[in-house]
Design an enzyme around this catalytic site. Sequence first.
Site, short mmCIF file in Angstrom:
data_model
loop_
_atom_site.label_atom_id
_atom_site.label_comp_id
_atom_site.label_asym_id
_atom_site.label_seq_id
_atom_site.Cartn_x
_atom_site.Cartn_y
_atom_site.Cartn_z
N CYS A 1 -5.94 1.15 1.89
CA CYS A 1 -6.85 2.27 2.18
C CYS A 1 -7.98 1.81 3.08
O CYS A 1 -8.41 0.65 3.01
CB CYS A 1 -7.49 2.78 0.89
SG CYS A 1 -6.30 3.22 -0.35
N ASN B 1 4.46 9.43 7.60
CA ASN B 1 3.67 10.36 6.80
C ASN B 1 2.19 10.05 6.97
O ASN B 1 1.79 8.91 7.14
CB ASN B 1 4.09 10.33 5.32
CG ASN B 1 3.27 9.36 4.49
OD1 ASN B 1 2.17 9.66 4.05
ND2 ASN B 1 3.82 8.16 4.28
N GLY C 1 10.29 -0.89 0.35
CA GLY C 1 10.34 -0.65 1.80
C GLY C 1 11.77 -0.43 2.25
O GLY C 1 12.53 -1.38 2.42
N LYS D 1 -0.80 -3.80 -4.42
CA LYS D 1 0.20 -3.39 -3.42
C LYS D 1 -0.31 -3.68 -2.02
O LYS D 1 -1.34 -3.13 -1.60
CB LYS D 1 0.50 -1.90 -3.59
CG LYS D 1 1.57 -1.41 -2.63
CD LYS D 1 1.98 -0.01 -3.00
CE LYS D 1 3.03 0.53 -2.06
NZ LYS D 1 3.36 1.91 -2.40
N GLY E 1 11.06 4.24 4.94
CA GLY E 1 12.49 4.52 5.03
C GLY E 1 13.29 3.33 5.55
O GLY E 1 12.73 2.26 5.82
C1 LIG Z 1 5.10 10.88 1.47
C2 LIG Z 1 4.65 9.52 1.05
C3 LIG Z 1 3.49 9.38 0.30
C4 LIG Z 1 3.06 8.11 -0.09
N1 LIG Z 1 1.93 7.98 -0.86
C5 LIG Z 1 1.54 6.74 -1.30
C6 LIG Z 1 0.41 6.61 -2.16
O1 LIG Z 1 -0.23 7.57 -2.57
N2 LIG Z 1 0.05 5.33 -2.55
C7 LIG Z 1 0.76 4.21 -2.14
O2 LIG Z 1 0.40 3.09 -2.51
N3 LIG Z 1 1.84 4.34 -1.34
C8 LIG Z 1 2.24 5.57 -0.91
N4 LIG Z 1 3.35 5.68 -0.10
C9 LIG Z 1 4.11 4.46 0.29
C10 LIG Z 1 5.33 4.25 -0.61
O3 LIG Z 1 4.97 4.11 -1.97
C11 LIG Z 1 6.14 3.01 -0.15
O4 LIG Z 1 5.32 1.87 -0.23
C12 LIG Z 1 6.63 3.15 1.28
O5 LIG Z 1 7.03 4.47 1.56
C13 LIG Z 1 7.81 2.22 1.58
O6 LIG Z 1 8.91 2.47 0.73
P1 LIG Z 1 10.13 3.45 1.14
O7 LIG Z 1 10.58 3.03 2.51
O8 LIG Z 1 11.18 3.24 0.07
O9 LIG Z 1 9.60 4.84 1.12
C14 LIG Z 1 3.81 6.95 0.31
C15 LIG Z 1 4.97 7.11 1.07
C16 LIG Z 1 5.40 8.37 1.44
C17 LIG Z 1 6.67 8.49 2.25
#
Ligand SMILES: Cc1cc2nc3c(=O)[nH]c(=O)nc-3n(C[C@H](O)[C@H](O)[C@H](O)COP(=O)(O)O)c2cc1C
Length: 307
Positions: free
Chosen positions: A134, A73, A247, A169, A221
């Site tokens: 960021c 993303n 994660g 984070k 994912g």
């Molecule tokens: C569409 C999308 C938007 C995200 N937006 C943010 C965000 O605004 N701030 C943030 O700290 N992490 C953001 N993340 C990261 C997720 O919070 C998470 O750390 C990351 O996707 C890993 O977890 P997962 O594999 O369960 O998705 C985003 C992830 C996705 C997929």
Amino acid sequence: MNLSVQLAPTHPCGLLLENPVMTASGTFGYGTEYAEFVDIQRLGAIVCKGTTLKPREGNPQPRLKETPSGLLNAIGLQNIGVEAIIKQKAPMWASWKVPVIVNIAGESVEDYGRVASRLDGVAGVSGLEVNIGCPNVKAGGMEFGRDPKEAAAVTRAVKAVTSLPVIVKLTPNVTDIVEIALAVSEAGANAVCLINTLRGMAIDTASRKPALGNIHGGLSGPAIKPVALSMVYQAAKEIKVPIVGCGGISSAEDALEFIMAGASAVEVGTIQFVNPRALIDILEGIERFMQKEGVTQLSEIIGAAHN
Ligand SMILES: Cc1cc2nc3c(=O)[nH]c(=O)nc-3n(C[C@H](O)[C@H](O)[C@H](O)COP(=O)(O)O)c2cc1C
């Protein structure tokens, strides 16, 4: 059975969750978007979409690209801005039982401080999660979270202006995650969350161009789970503050792995796009495991893999 966890033991008010299942920022909107599928009041906590000082439109399309067992993303922190959070979202959160944590982002150390200070004392906000993945505009776009000094500076700037518990984070796009985890915990983080997305890209061979408008994106994912788990395990050996594991968590089994690696709680993100009930399935699966194994307190299994 007691599934409760204290995520901020070093904070005067603490951050007590009824259970360890949290939403990952950016995958659950502001808490209402999934209400049709999930009884949100059963969750441990909701972490809202990343919030900046001013509203942001985000990156050019396309912003999403599926990969084997993963998702790239490049949303670019599209969000409604901190003032709209205070006026439109926080009053609703204030009537909820589930704590809501606001994920904050910035382009400079001062930016983070300004957003944090606006949210201080706002009813409905139970904590801050600081996204240090960021780009630092003043440092040529390098992520704050890649340099222990910058990571600590952001943490200190936020801590100085807030009375809320602070979770920092971390980005996994570093050589040594433990160094960054130590830097932010020494700078006052009440807890850390590991991990944000891994930098990646894809190319569309038909157009011969990058598949994402922003060229690079963040990989999330199931594909990233082993990487995240290993980082949580390493950090848990060295730091004293609680860890939130994140994660690729897709099942209760995955969540239990993170807990046994040393996470006190877990955040669930991308899998919800496949299974909108994932959060509840994971919570119920943890409960079943504890029942079957005769575990009465979640704390009995936190970090079990280190013993
Ligand atoms: C569409 C999308 C938007 C995200 N937006 C943010 C965000 O605004 N701030 C943030 O700290 N992490 C953001 N993340 C990261 C997720 O919070 C998470 O750390 C990351 O996707 C890993 O977890 P997962 O594999 O369960 O998705 C985003 C992830 C996705 C997929």
